[in-house]
Write an enzyme that holds these catalytic residues in place. Structure first.
Site, PDB file in Angstrom:
ATOM      1  NE  ARG A  59       1.330  -7.983  -4.480  1.00 17.54           N
ATOM      2  CZ  ARG A  59       1.724  -7.135  -3.523  1.00 17.54           C
ATOM      3  NH1 ARG A  59       0.842  -6.434  -2.872  1.00 17.54           N
ATOM      4  NH2 ARG A  59       2.991  -7.005  -3.245  1.00 17.54           N
ATOM      5  CD  GLU A  96      14.110   1.740  -1.121  1.00 18.24           C
ATOM      6  OE1 GLU A  96      13.087   1.162  -1.532  1.00 18.24           O
ATOM      7  OE2 GLU A  96      14.561   2.782  -1.599  1.00 18.24           O
TER       8      GLU A  96
HETATM    9  P1  AMP Z   1      11.064  -8.092  -3.006  1.00 19.89           P
HETATM   10  O1  AMP Z   1      11.697  -6.762  -3.280  1.00 19.89           O
HETATM   11  O2  AMP Z   1      11.390  -9.096  -4.104  1.00 19.89           O
HETATM   12  O3  AMP Z   1      11.343  -8.608  -1.643  1.00 19.89           O
HETATM   13  O4  AMP Z   1       9.491  -7.824  -3.124  1.00 19.89           O
HETATM   14  C1  AMP Z   1       8.703  -7.517  -2.017  1.00 19.89           C
HETATM   15  C2  AMP Z   1       7.253  -7.848  -2.266  1.00 19.89           C
HETATM   16  O5  AMP Z   1       6.667  -6.766  -2.952  1.00 19.89           O
HETATM   17  C3  AMP Z   1       7.011  -9.088  -3.096  1.00 19.89           C
HETATM   18  O6  AMP Z   1       5.928  -9.809  -2.507  1.00 19.89           O
HETATM   19  C4  AMP Z   1       6.629  -8.589  -4.465  1.00 19.89           C
HETATM   20  O7  AMP Z   1       5.565  -9.375  -4.965  1.00 19.89           O
HETATM   21  C5  AMP Z   1       6.150  -7.163  -4.201  1.00 19.89           C
HETATM   22  N1  AMP Z   1       6.638  -6.210  -5.202  1.00 19.89           N
HETATM   23  C6  AMP Z   1       7.816  -5.560  -5.189  1.00 19.89           C
HETATM   24  N2  AMP Z   1       7.936  -4.728  -6.227  1.00 19.89           N
HETATM   25  C7  AMP Z   1       6.796  -4.860  -6.954  1.00 19.89           C
HETATM   26  C8  AMP Z   1       6.309  -4.272  -8.168  1.00 19.89           C
HETATM   27  N3  AMP Z   1       7.015  -3.384  -8.869  1.00 19.89           N
HETATM   28  N4  AMP Z   1       5.098  -4.652  -8.603  1.00 19.89           N
HETATM   29  C9  AMP Z   1       4.362  -5.549  -7.899  1.00 19.89           C
HETATM   30  N5  AMP Z   1       4.761  -6.140  -6.761  1.00 19.89           N
HETATM   31  C10 AMP Z   1       5.967  -5.808  -6.284  1.00 19.89           C
END
Ligand code: AMP
Length: 172
Positions: A59, A96
């Site tokens: 994305r 996680e």
């Molecule tokens: P992170 O937990 O910051 O490592 O996020 C992991 C990936 O998942 C990233 O590329 C975020 O863009 C996506 N992501 C995590 N949580 C969400 C959410 N609630 N909505 C959209 N994208 C998410």
């Protein structure tokens, strides 16, 4: 910004129960919204001499490409393992459940580069920290970090290095 916010779709329980997924496909499909995103992202970095925007699969490729185009910079993808065709370096990080790995081409960034790292959403910050460490190992002049959306309650910003400027267009 209210217009962009009005186009973000909340998808409950995706990809798993308890997650409210911020879906930006509804922003990018709207001609006015994608135009505003491009303009607003680029305004954050106009005078910073940015030479490369690094987008995180998948994305982060959309906003990252738009930002690179607006800034007259190059675009570099960070991808999941085995997708990039040439010589790569990789970083693994804890999710996680289990461990994830990301890769970048070894020759993607040089010591002359000023880099913006971009992803659509900042959640826990683990993905971006791994991408930051990859790019940092290539010794560019400067690294900035950018998101369209920051989920403040998850505290991802605290995981990112203190001395790096982190921006997001929309905070929840
Ligand atoms: P992170 O937990 O910051 O490592 O996020 C992991 C990936 O998942 C990233 O590329 C975020 O863009 C996506 N992501 C995590 N949580 C969400 C959410 N609630 N909505 C959209 N994208 C998410």
């Amino acid at each position: 910004m209210e217009y962009i916010k009005s186009k973000i779709r909340d998808v409950v329980d995706f990809p798993q129960k308890g997650v409210v997924f911020k879906d930006l496909t509804t922003v990018f499909k709207d001609p006015r919204a994608i135009h505003i995103i491009g303009w607003d992202l680029s305004q954050l970095y106009r005078d910073k001499g940015v030479t490369k925007v690094v987008g995180i699969e998948s994305r982060g490729f959309i906003g990252g490409s738009i930002l690179a185009f607006e800034l007259g910079a190059g675009f570099v993808p960070v991808r999941k393992p085995g997708k990039l065709p040439a010589d790569t370096i990789s970083a693994s990080y804890q999710k996680e459940y289990g461990v994830d790995t990301i890769e970048i081409h070894r020759d993607a960034i040089t010591e002359d580069d000023i880099v913006v790292l971009h992803d659509d959403v900042l959640a826990t910050g683990g993905t971006m920290l791994a991408a930051y460490n990859l790019v940092k190992s290539m010794n560019p002049k400067k690294i900035y970090i950018n998101f369209i959306i920051e989920l403040s309650a998850l505290g991802g910003r605290n995981l990112l290095p203190d001395d790096v400027e982190v921006t997001s267009l929309i905070k929840y």
